[in-house]
Design a protein around this motif. Sequence first.
Motif, PDB file in Angstrom:
ATOM      1  N   ASN A  53     -15.310 -93.487 -41.279  1.00  9.97           N
ATOM      2  CA  ASN A  53     -15.859 -92.844 -42.466  1.00  9.97           C
ATOM      3  C   ASN A  53     -17.345 -93.073 -42.639  1.00  9.97           C
ATOM      4  N   TYR A  54     -17.928 -93.999 -41.898  1.00 11.24           N
ATOM      5  CA  TYR A  54     -19.310 -94.358 -42.178  1.00 11.24           C
ATOM      6  C   TYR A  54     -20.259 -94.126 -41.014  1.00 11.24           C
ATOM      7  N   GLU A  55     -19.742 -94.042 -39.810  1.00 12.11           N
ATOM      8  CA  GLU A  55     -20.608 -93.828 -38.652  1.00 12.11           C
ATOM      9  C   GLU A  55     -20.591 -92.349 -38.281  1.00 12.11           C
ATOM     10  N   PHE A  56     -21.713 -91.670 -38.516  1.00 15.93           N
ATOM     11  CA  PHE A  56     -21.769 -90.242 -38.266  1.00 15.93           C
ATOM     12  C   PHE A  56     -22.575 -89.954 -37.009  1.00 15.93           C
ATOM     13  N   ASN A  57     -22.301 -88.793 -36.406  1.00 18.72           N
ATOM     14  CA  ASN A  57     -23.088 -88.360 -35.266  1.00 18.72           C
ATOM     15  C   ASN A  57     -24.492 -87.995 -35.711  1.00 18.72           C
ATOM     16  N   ASP A  58     -25.480 -88.331 -34.885  1.00 21.01           N
ATOM     17  CA  ASP A  58     -26.866 -88.033 -35.231  1.00 21.01           C
ATOM     18  C   ASP A  58     -27.183 -86.555 -35.043  1.00 21.01           C
ATOM     19  N   GLY A  59     -26.467 -85.872 -34.172  1.00 21.38           N
ATOM     20  CA  GLY A  59     -26.765 -84.473 -33.893  1.00 21.38           C
ATOM     21  C   GLY A  59     -26.447 -83.577 -35.072  1.00 21.38           C
ATOM     22  N   GLN A  60     -27.187 -82.478 -35.171  1.00 25.49           N
ATOM     23  CA  GLN A  60     -26.961 -81.520 -36.236  1.00 25.49           C
ATOM     24  C   GLN A  60     -25.724 -80.688 -35.916  1.00 25.49           C
ATOM     25  N   MET A  61     -24.877 -80.510 -36.932  1.00 29.25           N
ATOM     26  CA  MET A  61     -23.698 -79.686 -36.732  1.00 29.25           C
ATOM     27  C   MET A  61     -24.052 -78.222 -36.967  1.00 29.25           C
ATOM     28  N   GLU A  62     -23.326 -77.375 -36.336  1.00 33.05           N
ATOM     29  CA  GLU A  62     -23.564 -75.941 -36.487  1.00 33.05           C
ATOM     30  C   GLU A  62     -23.156 -75.505 -37.892  1.00 33.05           C
ATOM     31  N   VAL A  63     -24.022 -74.724 -38.552  1.00 31.57           N
ATOM     32  CA  VAL A  63     -23.744 -74.256 -39.906  1.00 31.57           C
ATOM     33  C   VAL A  63     -22.585 -73.267 -39.860  1.00 31.57           C
ATOM     34  N   GLN A  64     -21.607 -73.449 -40.739  1.00 34.42           N
ATOM     35  CA  GLN A  64     -20.498 -72.524 -40.809  1.00 34.42           C
ATOM     36  C   GLN A  64     -20.231 -72.189 -42.267  1.00 34.42           C
ATOM     37  N   THR A  65     -19.699 -71.010 -42.512  1.00 30.51           N
ATOM     38  CA  THR A  65     -19.397 -70.589 -43.867  1.00 30.51           C
ATOM     39  C   THR A  65     -18.107 -71.270 -44.325  1.00 30.51           C
ATOM     40  N   LEU A  66     -18.186 -71.953 -45.467  1.00 29.29           N
ATOM     41  CA  LEU A  66     -17.017 -72.611 -46.031  1.00 29.29           C
ATOM     42  C   LEU A  66     -16.699 -71.964 -47.378  1.00 29.29           C
ATOM     43  N   TYR A  67     -15.466 -71.531 -47.538  1.00 28.86           N
ATOM     44  CA  TYR A  67     -15.040 -70.945 -48.792  1.00 28.86           C
ATOM     45  C   TYR A  67     -14.425 -72.033 -49.667  1.00 28.86           C
ATOM     46  N   TRP A  68     -14.159 -71.692 -50.939  1.00 27.21           N
ATOM     47  CA  TRP A  68     -13.675 -72.697 -51.892  1.00 27.21           C
ATOM     48  C   TRP A  68     -12.386 -73.351 -51.404  1.00 27.21           C
ATOM     49  N   SER A  69     -11.482 -72.564 -50.841  1.00 28.24           N
ATOM     50  CA  SER A  69     -10.234 -73.141 -50.331  1.00 28.24           C
ATOM     51  C   SER A  69     -10.514 -74.129 -49.203  1.00 28.24           C
ATOM     52  N   ASP A  70     -11.512 -73.825 -48.361  1.00 30.59           N
ATOM     53  CA  ASP A  70     -11.894 -74.751 -47.287  1.00 30.59           C
ATOM     54  C   ASP A  70     -12.440 -76.046 -47.866  1.00 30.59           C
ATOM     55  N   LEU A  71     -13.287 -75.913 -48.898  1.00 28.97           N
ATOM     56  CA  LEU A  71     -13.904 -77.096 -49.495  1.00 28.97           C
ATOM     57  C   LEU A  71     -12.863 -77.994 -50.146  1.00 28.97           C
ATOM     58  N   LYS A  72     -11.917 -77.398 -50.878  1.00 22.60           N
ATOM     59  CA  LYS A  72     -10.872 -78.202 -51.514  1.00 22.60           C
ATOM     60  C   LYS A  72     -10.052 -78.950 -50.478  1.00 22.60           C
ATOM     61  N   GLU A  73      -9.711 -78.257 -49.412  1.00 19.54           N
ATOM     62  CA  GLU A  73      -8.931 -78.889 -48.343  1.00 19.54           C
ATOM     63  C   GLU A  73      -9.724 -80.028 -47.703  1.00 19.54           C
ATOM     64  N   PHE A 386     -18.384 -87.099 -50.498  1.00 18.03           N
ATOM     65  CA  PHE A 386     -19.383 -86.033 -50.390  1.00 18.03           C
ATOM     66  C   PHE A 386     -20.283 -86.259 -49.180  1.00 18.03           C
ATOM     67  N   GLY A 387     -20.575 -87.520 -48.886  1.00 18.60           N
ATOM     68  CA  GLY A 387     -21.389 -87.830 -47.715  1.00 18.60           C
ATOM     69  C   GLY A 387     -20.730 -87.366 -46.434  1.00 18.60           C
ATOM     70  N   ILE A 388     -19.439 -87.628 -46.299  1.00 18.34           N
ATOM     71  CA  ILE A 388     -18.711 -87.183 -45.108  1.00 18.34           C
ATOM     72  C   ILE A 388     -18.649 -85.663 -45.049  1.00 18.34           C
ATOM     73  N   MET A 389     -18.390 -85.035 -46.192  1.00 16.55           N
ATOM     74  CA  MET A 389     -18.268 -83.569 -46.216  1.00 16.55           C
ATOM     75  C   MET A 389     -19.553 -82.890 -45.769  1.00 16.55           C
ATOM     76  N   VAL A 554     -10.471 -84.541 -60.107  1.00 15.72           N
ATOM     77  CA  VAL A 554     -10.970 -83.656 -61.168  1.00 15.72           C
ATOM     78  C   VAL A 554     -12.492 -83.608 -61.137  1.00 15.72           C
ATOM     79  N   VAL A 555     -13.113 -84.785 -61.167  1.00 19.11           N
ATOM     80  CA  VAL A 555     -14.573 -84.843 -61.187  1.00 19.11           C
ATOM     81  C   VAL A 555     -15.153 -84.270 -59.900  1.00 19.11           C
ATOM     82  N   GLY A 556     -14.524 -84.596 -58.778  1.00 20.24           N
ATOM     83  CA  GLY A 556     -15.015 -84.095 -57.501  1.00 20.24           C
ATOM     84  C   GLY A 556     -15.003 -82.582 -57.428  1.00 20.24           C
ATOM     85  N   GLN A 557     -13.929 -81.964 -57.916  1.00 18.27           N
ATOM     86  CA  GLN A 557     -13.855 -80.507 -57.868  1.00 18.27           C
ATOM     87  C   GLN A 557     -14.815 -79.856 -58.857  1.00 18.27           C
TER      88      GLN A 557
END
Length: 721
Positions: A53-73, A386-389, A554-557
Amino acid sequence: GTKNNTDRRKTVAYLILIALVIFLFAFLFGYLAFRGSCQKCADAQSDEAVQDNYEFNDGQMEVQTLYWSDLKEMFQKYLSEGEQIEQTIRRVSRVSHPAGSDETKALAHEILENFKRYQLDHTWADTHYVGLQFPDGTKPNSLRFVSPNGDVLEDLPLDRDIYSPFSANGTAVGGLVYANYGRKEDFQQLKRLNVRPQSQLVIVRTGMINFAEKVANAEAAGALGVLIYPDPADTPELPRDYAVYGHVHVGTGDPYTPGFPSFNHTQFPPISSSGLPKILAQPISANTAFKLMNTLNGPNAPRDWTGALFPSYPLSSNFNDSNRQLQLTVNNVRTSVQIDNIFGCIEGKFEQDHYIVVGAQRDSWGPGAAKSAVGTAILLELARTFGIMTKNGFHLRRSILFVSWDAGDFGSVGATEWLEGYLSMLHLKAAAYISLDNAVLGGEKLLAKTSPLFKSLIKDIITKVGSPKRSDQSIYDLVVPRGENWEKHVIRPLSIESGAYTFTAFGGVPAVEFSFVKEYSGYPYLNTKQDNYENLNQMVQGRLPAFAKSLAEVVGQVAMKLTHDHLLRLDYSCYSEVVGGLVSRLNEYSRQLKDRGLTLKWMYSARGDYTRAAEKLKNTILSTDEKDEKLTRMFNVRIMRVEFYFLSQYVSAMESPFRHIIHGQGSHTLAALLDHLKLLKSSPGDFDDTLFRKQLALLTWTLQGAANALSGDVWNIDNSF
């Protein structure tokens, strides 16, 4: 020949149709194969991110379109099951950690390090130097029976650690009057019963209103001091030898620098808050209250004032022994204390300079499981999630700030000082505030103390977040009986003891605070030494981590909606209904006003202008392409400043810090105007015609200003007013 030509044409048509069908099947097969391979790739990336949960890849991820259902999941996937939340609650509430203590400084350091570990875009500490009160270790507060010449007859037990910050200091000697909960109506009842609290000490129960209001009401009634105790009828679970902590400043922030930020370099003027009491205040236990009231011999209190100490409660200030009086001495010490607010920020991609702020109180006079630990645990969990997302494709439209506030137990001091220090820019940048204070106080209802702007968003979210009690129901189903008005069960007005209040009433920022609570009573251990993990967990049947996680959802959404959607999910049109409801209550006084040559028609006109401006903005938004970034930003600026429009520009922030005409306090508010109007029927001789004309004019022009501002450019304003 004709027949052969017809057959040939049919054959060609069939061949073309067959070719089209083959092409269509080939295209669909290729698309599905390609989509499946991409999905496997995305799943692999997600699984990799979950592993640590805390060690992230340094490379930039490809931008993708995320819809509300994707974000909730995605949010639900990365939000922990509650183990981490439980560990943080236990860690924060292991010992008392008041503002200025080594323990709260250690917590501040840990939170800052966690924000850095979550790889948030920015992390920092904001330091202030504030005036706080603490008990004097060499001269503790005392409560005694004394003789008429001052000889000590008996010392009554007080907990040396429990006190009321910002009480006046000194000694008060007199009789004792019981005043129920210390509300205005309680002192009015005493007056009708011909019981006089003037030049006496007053004893009141905890509950109904906060400590500061109790003391202010007693001071207005002429009392010398106030003793505040928890009646077993209100808090049967609390041991009778425990007292309850609470500050008595009617206000928030550092009361010795009202309206000014308490930075070390500020040249403070020699003034204090008008909300500081001029009389003494001291918390006492139910056992001490029993001993005091057992010595009274006056008339009995009204039946509905009776608690659980006696079958009937005496009111009189006459002691059984005419040679004894009660002496209260308060020796609290004012101390300059360094406090640190800790910030973590994730930057938005399109409206980077617009902030959604999520905050929680860090300090606590006692262990503070409910007071500060649950909120701090949720704050850290949301920051981590939120950091991971954001590392996995969630690109916030607006920036989000996660804040750990200091000195909250003294009246939202840390949050207020930050607002005072940066108010000139925050009203342009802060779009919304979500408070995590008092997040779990019970397990039967969810309440939202909120600005009306949040109401539609709150309903939308709680119908979709699962109940912490049953997996087959939503929070809405848990707290709202079938067929009943949901607002009646969930929505509550902002109150001064809420961590969200200052943001709206002082800063003009829409704010909300969510709390799981008990059905018919409060959490009995709040602000006591018993506010620990075990007691709070028992209050929710051993499901504290589950309730904390549910509130985090609740607060997160709510935060995701506010940071993700093109248009801010704040219902700016709601104030038309709110103001209309308040103004309609003035109608019953129209005849009395007419007799004095006064009218409310200009206020009705201003309210109508606001309604039309809100409707026009709504229609303009609906007819505009939301992909037009310039227009979208312009609309959002107007929406996020609606709350600010309701701050009266005609009163001083130093003298009346809570300038909001609906949620604020002071003569500039609609509530004050209504109270003044009531005098026309209850006490016409006390009605101040000049003051009322001033109140009415300033309120009308504040409301008209809100309508004009919502209209946008000056050429769009309906100036028929």
